[in-house]
Design a protein around this motif. Structure first.
Motif, PDB file in Angstrom:
ATOM      1  N   ALA A  13      12.834 -35.280  79.900  1.00  0.00           N
ATOM      2  CA  ALA A  13      13.516 -35.158  78.892  1.00  0.00           C
ATOM      3  C   ALA A  13      12.992 -36.499  77.944  1.00  0.00           C
ATOM      4  O   ALA A  13      13.223 -37.465  78.279  1.00  0.00           O
ATOM      5  CB  ALA A  13      14.812 -35.409  79.145  1.00  0.00           C
ATOM      6  N   LYS A  14      12.485 -35.812  76.831  1.00  0.00           N
ATOM      7  CA  LYS A  14      11.828 -36.936  75.967  1.00  0.00           C
ATOM      8  C   LYS A  14      12.878 -37.684  75.167  1.00  0.00           C
ATOM      9  O   LYS A  14      13.952 -37.076  74.674  1.00  0.00           O
ATOM     10  CB  LYS A  14      10.917 -36.076  74.705  1.00  0.00           C
ATOM     11  N   THR A  15      12.459 -39.079  74.780  1.00  0.00           N
ATOM     12  CA  THR A  15      13.662 -39.607  73.855  1.00  0.00           C
ATOM     13  C   THR A  15      13.149 -39.292  72.493  1.00  0.00           C
ATOM     14  O   THR A  15      13.852 -39.711  71.402  1.00  0.00           O
ATOM     15  CB  THR A  15      13.250 -41.200  74.128  1.00  0.00           C
ATOM     16  N   GLY A  16      12.035 -38.799  72.181  1.00  0.00           N
ATOM     17  CA  GLY A  16      11.385 -38.601  70.676  1.00  0.00           C
ATOM     18  C   GLY A  16      10.865 -39.806  70.114  1.00  0.00           C
ATOM     19  O   GLY A  16      10.339 -39.987  68.921  1.00  0.00           O
ATOM     20  N   PHE A  47      21.914 -43.998  70.245  1.00  0.00           N
ATOM     21  CA  PHE A  47      21.053 -43.579  71.436  1.00  0.00           C
ATOM     22  C   PHE A  47      21.428 -42.473  72.038  1.00  0.00           C
ATOM     23  O   PHE A  47      20.727 -41.226  72.359  1.00  0.00           O
ATOM     24  CB  PHE A  47      20.880 -44.615  72.466  1.00  0.00           C
ATOM     25  N   GLY A  48      22.794 -42.247  72.489  1.00  0.00           N
ATOM     26  CA  GLY A  48      23.196 -40.964  72.800  1.00  0.00           C
ATOM     27  C   GLY A  48      23.047 -39.718  72.169  1.00  0.00           C
ATOM     28  O   GLY A  48      22.617 -38.833  72.649  1.00  0.00           O
ATOM     29  N   GLU A  49      23.398 -40.068  70.752  1.00  0.00           N
ATOM     30  CA  GLU A  49      23.335 -38.971  69.790  1.00  0.00           C
ATOM     31  C   GLU A  49      21.906 -38.476  69.657  1.00  0.00           C
ATOM     32  O   GLU A  49      21.713 -37.262  69.523  1.00  0.00           O
ATOM     33  CB  GLU A  49      24.046 -39.417  68.468  1.00  0.00           C
ATOM     34  N   ASN A  50      21.125 -39.519  69.431  1.00  0.00           N
ATOM     35  CA  ASN A  50      19.800 -39.121  69.195  1.00  0.00           C
ATOM     36  C   ASN A  50      19.233 -38.363  70.684  1.00  0.00           C
ATOM     37  O   ASN A  50      18.402 -37.350  70.250  1.00  0.00           O
ATOM     38  CB  ASN A  50      18.955 -40.420  69.187  1.00  0.00           C
ATOM     39  N   PHE A  51      19.516 -38.733  71.600  1.00  0.00           N
ATOM     40  CA  PHE A  51      19.045 -38.247  72.821  1.00  0.00           C
ATOM     41  C   PHE A  51      19.547 -36.866  72.815  1.00  0.00           C
ATOM     42  O   PHE A  51      18.699 -35.736  73.362  1.00  0.00           O
ATOM     43  CB  PHE A  51      19.617 -39.034  74.139  1.00  0.00           C
ATOM     44  N   ARG A  80      22.860 -35.962  60.653  1.00  0.00           N
ATOM     45  CA  ARG A  80      22.301 -37.126  60.099  1.00  0.00           C
ATOM     46  C   ARG A  80      20.878 -37.048  60.878  1.00  0.00           C
ATOM     47  O   ARG A  80      19.904 -37.610  60.434  1.00  0.00           O
ATOM     48  CB  ARG A  80      22.830 -38.549  60.445  1.00  0.00           C
ATOM     49  N   PHE A  81      20.888 -36.520  62.092  1.00  0.00           N
ATOM     50  CA  PHE A  81      19.643 -36.611  62.960  1.00  0.00           C
ATOM     51  C   PHE A  81      18.730 -35.361  62.546  1.00  0.00           C
ATOM     52  O   PHE A  81      17.564 -35.235  63.238  1.00  0.00           O
ATOM     53  CB  PHE A  81      19.914 -36.424  64.362  1.00  0.00           C
ATOM     54  N   GLY A  82      19.084 -34.912  61.536  1.00  0.00           N
ATOM     55  CA  GLY A  82      18.108 -33.483  61.337  1.00  0.00           C
ATOM     56  C   GLY A  82      18.712 -32.320  61.572  1.00  0.00           C
ATOM     57  O   GLY A  82      19.879 -32.070  62.430  1.00  0.00           O
ATOM     58  N   SER A  83      17.949 -31.181  61.253  1.00  0.00           N
ATOM     59  CA  SER A  83      18.613 -29.733  61.671  1.00  0.00           C
ATOM     60  C   SER A  83      18.167 -29.409  63.010  1.00  0.00           C
ATOM     61  O   SER A  83      17.135 -29.590  63.347  1.00  0.00           O
ATOM     62  CB  SER A  83      18.187 -28.741  60.517  1.00  0.00           C
ATOM     63  N   GLY A 233      16.260 -39.905  63.214  1.00  0.00           N
ATOM     64  CA  GLY A 233      16.848 -40.492  64.314  1.00  0.00           C
ATOM     65  C   GLY A 233      16.465 -41.795  64.754  1.00  0.00           C
ATOM     66  O   GLY A 233      16.134 -42.666  63.792  1.00  0.00           O
ATOM     67  N   LEU A 234      16.685 -42.041  65.993  1.00  0.00           N
ATOM     68  CA  LEU A 234      16.262 -43.549  66.455  1.00  0.00           C
ATOM     69  C   LEU A 234      14.801 -43.763  66.322  1.00  0.00           C
ATOM     70  O   LEU A 234      13.679 -42.979  66.505  1.00  0.00           O
ATOM     71  CB  LEU A 234      16.655 -43.477  67.884  1.00  0.00           C
TER      72      LEU A 234
END
Lengths: 395, 129
Positions: A13-16, A47-51, A80-83, A233-234
């Motif tokens: 699972a990538k963090t991005g 972090f949670g949302e981004n993940f 906010r993190f993109g579509s 995102g993050l």
């Protein structure tokens, strides 16, 4: 006609954030359990949302259990993190019942005062959706309302169910009341602990996080400064990377090579004030400050030599007599700040090899010396990436 | 509480911008990092913060070198107007940009008031890691 099988989800699972994913050998393993922890309110939810969103962007189904926000609100904020494909983000609604409203979500917790009901709703969603990632926001909500033994039992059951489903689960948790012994127990239930910290100095908020693998000899990063970028995102964020070195080594050219839209305050070919550029490489943003090299401008150097994340020390490989001055400039920045040496102008006749520079400057073995040709943008970005890895402790 | 300090700083800038002939204002740290700004979209706040720090830093050094006492502010005079960079406590500087028709006497009074409030807010808002 054969139906094409669904796209298999990635093993990790990538963090991005590429520098982190690389260190994690592609991301967090499946299954694994993450504890997102802080002692004070911080921006760990980011972090949670981004993940979750990074997962959805990678085509994984993500389950987000939100005890604080109404689903519409959470969906709005996650934009906010993109579509993303909205079907990939599955919310477990825990607020509608608190407000005595009907829930429009597929999964909802109907009785917020009943741990068994909370457990059932989350596990039902897990079993049905088999998500790639689960974020529980947050465990302190439950700790505030139920006896801690019961919450710990639920926590274990959720971890077990998530493991069985082969997913990565993230539990957000601020510790208000637990003792160190109980915290150790919670840490031991997790595979990775991500700690969060916020500080305010001179009016500027700085957020940082640290990832530790619980397994002995596991990964342990330094405090990683981060920021949030709209639609991305993050992002790892270095508020100041100093580019310094002796006169005519090519510092301004290095800043120019790193940042397209840089500025340089120079007169008659020499920097009299500073160079500045903002660099964005996937997952990393940095503010680059170049200092003047001439000794008479040392007072300018001192203005910018505060809160330095790392140093790119540029030396002219074809002028080895300046190396002593380079060494001296390094000492001006102070001890314990990571640095990388850029052996610039390495294409010129008479340029000495990196090993020779390391030897002459009496550098420790772990300091990289990167041959560069800043005028042709060669090696400069690699040097910055190496420095980034050194700062966040993944090198 | 973190957000509160930021809001108050932004409030000070908004107030300054409302004064006649003021083009924009920004608060930077003395080492060139942006704290808050109310600038027109055409300006890059981060670059302006860094430049202002360099101007104030060099001015301060020059003042010390010349034995002119302690530094208050630098005023850069241009064709269109003026840029006033004022020290705001130990940590920060306030940069105010005005057009030439500004009433400098009144403006400098407002800047002085703003600078004092900024210094107080920043002092109260320290939260170490």
């Amino acid at each position: 006609m054969m139906q094409s099988p669904p796209k298999p989800i990635a093993l990790r699972a990538k963090t991005g954030i590429p520098v982190l994913d690389e260190r994690l050998q592609g991301g967090f393993p499946r299954p694994s359990t993450l504890l997102l922890f802080s002692e004070k309110p911080t921006e760990k939810r980011l972090f949670g949302e981004n993940f979750a969103i990074q997962g959805a962007k990678a085509g994984e189904t993500c389950l987000y259990v939100d005890f604080f926000r109404a689903p519409q609100l959470a969906r709005g904020e996650l934009k906010r993190f993109g579509s993303i494909d909205p079907a990939k983000l599955v919310l477990v609604d825990a607020t509608s019942s608190q407000l005595l409203l009907p829930s429009h979500e597929k999964y909802h917790i109907d009785d917020i005062d009943n741990l068994a009901n909370i457990r059932e709703a989350i596990i039902a969603a897990m079993t049905a959706e088999r998500p790639g990632r689960i974020v529980v926001d947050s465990m302190e909500f439950l700790m505030d309302r139920f006896p801690k033994e019961d919450v710990l039992r639920l926590w274990r059951e959720l971890i077990e169910a998530a493991r069985a489903a082969g997913t990565v689960s993230c539990f957000l948790f601020i510790n208000w009341t637990l003792m160190e012994r109980e915290l150790d127990e919670i840490r031991a239930m997790s595979d990775f602990v991500v700690e969060f910290q916020s500080s305010l100095r001179g009016g500027i908020v700085r957020n940082s996080m640290r990832i530790s693998q619980m397994e002995s000899n596991g990964i342990r990063t330094n405090w990683i400064p981060y920021t949030f970028k709209d639609l991305v995102g993050l992002t790892v964020y270095f508020p100041r990377i100093l580019v310094t070195g002796p006169f005519n080594a090519g510092k301004s050219t290095v800043v120019k090579a790193l940042a397209e839209k840089s500025i340089s305050i120079d007169r008659m070919g020499t920097t009299v004030a500073f160079d500045y550029g903002n660099v964005n490489i996937t997952g990393i943003e940095a503010e680059i400050f170049g200092t003047p090299g001439q000794e008479r401008f040392e007072f300018i150097f001192k203005i910018f030599a505060r809160e330095v994340s790392g140093v790119l020390l540029v030396v002219d490989a074809s002028h080895p007599d300046e190396l002593a001055r380079a060494r001296q400039m390094l000492d001006l920045v102070g001890p314990r700040i990571p640095y990388v040496i850029l052996a610039n102008k390495s294409d010129l006749p008479g340029a000495i090899p990196p090993e020779e520079i390391a030897h002459r400057m009496k550098l420790p073995d772990d300091v990289p010396v990167v041959p560069t040709v800043a005028t042709e943008n060669k090696g400069v970005r690699d040097a910055l990436l190496m420095l980034a890895e050194m700062i966040i402790g993944v090198r | 509480m973190l957000g509160d300090a930021a809001r108050r700083l932004q409030g000070i800038l908004t107030e300054l911008r409302r004064l006649p002939a003021v083009l924009g204002a920004t608060i930077a740290r003395r080492d060139g990092i942006l704290i808050a700004h109310a600038l027109p979209k055409t300006m890059d706040p981060k670059k302006i913060a860094a430049m202002a720090a360099a101007i104030v830093g060099t001015s301060e050094m020059a003042v010390v070198e010349m034995g002119l006492g302690s530094f208050n502010s630098s005023i850069v005079d241009t064709q269109i107007g003026k840029m006033i960079a004022t020290g705001a406590g130990e940590e920060a500087i306030l940069v105010t940009m005005v057009r030439n028709e500004a009433n400098m006497g009144l403006l400098l009074l407002s800047v002085d008031k703003a600078v004092q409030s900024i210094a107080e807010i920043l002092k109260a808002a320290e939260v170490p890691a």
